[in-house]
Design a protein around this motif. Structure first.
Motif, PDB file in Angstrom:
ATOM      1  N   PHE A 192      -2.582  10.252  -7.335  1.00 37.79           N
ATOM      2  CA  PHE A 192      -1.175  10.497  -6.983  1.00 37.79           C
ATOM      3  C   PHE A 192      -0.461   9.151  -6.694  1.00 37.79           C
ATOM      4  O   PHE A 192       0.353   9.403  -5.822  1.00 37.79           O
ATOM      5  N   ALA A 193      -0.706   8.223  -7.429  1.00 44.64           N
ATOM      6  CA  ALA A 193      -0.057   6.977  -6.762  1.00 44.64           C
ATOM      7  C   ALA A 193       1.562   6.718  -7.062  1.00 44.64           C
ATOM      8  O   ALA A 193       1.993   7.293  -8.150  1.00 44.64           O
ATOM      9  N   SER A 194       2.362   6.649  -6.033  1.00 44.25           N
ATOM     10  CA  SER A 194       3.842   6.452  -6.159  1.00 44.25           C
ATOM     11  C   SER A 194       3.846   4.845  -6.145  1.00 44.25           C
ATOM     12  O   SER A 194       5.228   4.580  -6.496  1.00 44.25           O
ATOM     13  N   GLU A 195       3.034   3.983  -5.881  1.00 46.21           N
ATOM     14  CA  GLU A 195       3.368   2.612  -5.738  1.00 46.21           C
ATOM     15  C   GLU A 195       2.052   1.914  -5.723  1.00 46.21           C
ATOM     16  O   GLU A 195       1.052   2.118  -5.067  1.00 46.21           O
ATOM     17  N   ILE A 226       1.403  12.795  -0.797  1.00 45.27           N
ATOM     18  CA  ILE A 226       0.433  14.059  -0.389  1.00 45.27           C
ATOM     19  C   ILE A 226       1.224  14.986   0.217  1.00 45.27           C
ATOM     20  O   ILE A 226       2.536  14.648   0.442  1.00 45.27           O
ATOM     21  N   ASP A 227       0.816  16.115   0.678  1.00 51.54           N
ATOM     22  CA  ASP A 227       1.818  17.238   1.044  1.00 51.54           C
ATOM     23  C   ASP A 227       2.393  16.837   2.323  1.00 51.54           C
ATOM     24  O   ASP A 227       3.434  17.296   2.452  1.00 51.54           O
ATOM     25  N   GLY A 228       2.091  15.849   3.116  1.00 49.37           N
ATOM     26  CA  GLY A 228       2.739  15.801   4.625  1.00 49.37           C
ATOM     27  C   GLY A 228       3.701  14.384   4.210  1.00 49.37           C
ATOM     28  O   GLY A 228       4.270  14.150   5.388  1.00 49.37           O
ATOM     29  N   VAL A 268      -3.398   3.666   1.046  1.00 49.47           N
ATOM     30  CA  VAL A 268      -4.673   3.292   0.916  1.00 49.47           C
ATOM     31  C   VAL A 268      -4.948   1.824   0.491  1.00 49.47           C
ATOM     32  O   VAL A 268      -4.135   1.293  -0.578  1.00 49.47           O
ATOM     33  N   GLN A 269      -5.836   1.350   0.821  1.00 44.71           N
ATOM     34  CA  GLN A 269      -6.578  -0.073   0.176  1.00 44.71           C
ATOM     35  C   GLN A 269      -7.680   0.217  -0.517  1.00 44.71           C
ATOM     36  O   GLN A 269      -8.676   0.963  -0.041  1.00 44.71           O
ATOM     37  N   VAL A 270      -7.851  -0.239  -1.892  1.00 42.31           N
ATOM     38  CA  VAL A 270      -9.084  -0.122  -2.590  1.00 42.31           C
ATOM     39  C   VAL A 270      -9.429  -1.263  -3.104  1.00 42.31           C
ATOM     40  O   VAL A 270      -8.690  -2.211  -3.648  1.00 42.31           O
ATOM     41  N   LYS A 271     -10.835  -1.432  -3.116  1.00 37.24           N
ATOM     42  CA  LYS A 271     -11.467  -2.665  -3.706  1.00 37.24           C
ATOM     43  C   LYS A 271     -11.538  -2.429  -5.518  1.00 37.24           C
ATOM     44  O   LYS A 271     -11.939  -1.236  -5.829  1.00 37.24           O
ATOM     45  N   ASP A 308       1.384   9.202 -10.325  1.00 41.07           N
ATOM     46  CA  ASP A 308       2.426  10.235 -10.093  1.00 41.07           C
ATOM     47  C   ASP A 308       3.740  10.059 -10.713  1.00 41.07           C
ATOM     48  O   ASP A 308       3.955   8.891 -11.090  1.00 41.07           O
ATOM     49  N   LEU A 309       4.686  11.119 -10.665  1.00 40.01           N
ATOM     50  CA  LEU A 309       6.064  10.967 -11.300  1.00 40.01           C
ATOM     51  C   LEU A 309       6.852   9.772 -10.961  1.00 40.01           C
ATOM     52  O   LEU A 309       7.656   9.137 -11.555  1.00 40.01           O
TER      53      LEU A 309
END
Length: 254
Positions: A148-151, A165-167, A172-175, A183-184
């Motif tokens: 659900f990435a927006s950036e 997310i809902d809230g 998050v950081q990912v390797k 996401d839209l």
């Protein structure tokens, strides 16, 4: 950073078309119906192209599973900026029962063969709304995922991804290597220019089958029936609140 990126592109019934159930109630009518690239997948292609423009990505590989017509979707991806296209041909009848796990297994094999560093997929397809393929690919490869990435921003040797997310928003950081689903609000996909569309028509498309990749696409579930939503009941006028309460009581609502 110079990454090889895989984007998945699915051919779906166009979002503006009213879907009709087939007479046999086993699927929906697809013959003679306008199809287009899944909107979330358009966003995935656009993001890959933007990362390439920022010199983060070196090559974009577009993959589509489906009947011969799926090549039209791949050519759209090529016209938008993808460098290579792979068509995993699945006959139309078998494509009806192609499940997210089948697609995830196919993509995982191609990712390993093509030595992919980053996978960008739409979060879901608008035909079945499963929202499963990206997560399954990450699970099969044992890669980190950001859904659900927006950036998406380059962060050292990895990525910083803002998730919806809902809230609210979560960062998050990912390797790398990693799987990201779009996401839209991630971006606004560009229109392919006429010169790029003409060039895309001449580009080669690699063809494979699930068998070539060692993937079994035998259905694991059976579609019992596909039906239209029930027709909404007509409304009724009431004289006043007391009349409304009485009717609700009679209907067993209160």
């Amino acid at each position: 950073m110079s990454l090889r990126v895989l984007v998945g592109v699915k051919r779906v019934i166009d979002y503006a078309v009213k879907v009709r159930v087939r007479p046999d109630h086993k699927w929906v009518v697809t013959d003679g119906v306008k199809h287009s690239m899944n909107p979330f997948d358009e966003i995935a292609v656009e993001e890959a192209v933007r990362l390439k423009e920022k010199k983060v990505v070196a090559e974009i590989v577009a993959v589509s599973c489906g009947p011969p017509q799926a090549q039209e979707t791949l050519r759209t991806a090529l016209a938008m900026g993808a460098d290579k296209a792979i068509h995993v041909e699945v006959p139309a009848k078998e494509a009806e029962t192609l499940a997210p796990l089948h697609v995830a297994n196919i993509l995982a094999k191609i990712i390993q063969e093509e030595k992919i560093d980053l996978v960008i997929l739409g979060k879901q397809a608008i035909d079945d709304d499963s929202n499963q393929t990206g997560q399954m690919v990450a699970g099969l490869l044992n890669w980190p995922q950001a859904t659900f990435a927006s950036e998406i921003v380059q962060d050292g040797d990895g990525l910083k991804v803002t998730r919806e997310i809902d809230g609210g928003l979560e960062v998050v950081q990912v390797k790398l290597p990693a799987v990201v689903t779009t996401d839209l609000r991630l971006n606004q996909p560009r229109y392919a220019t006429l010169p790029n569309i003409m060039k895309a028509k001449k580009k080669p498309i690699d063809k494979k089958t699930p068998a070539d990749l060692g993937v079994d696409i035998t259905p694991r579930q059976e579609i019992i029936s596909v039906d239209e939503p029930p027709t909404r009941q007509a409304g009724a006028k009431v004289a006043d609140v007391a009349d409304l309460v009485q009717k609700l009581k009679e209907a067993g609502r209160i």
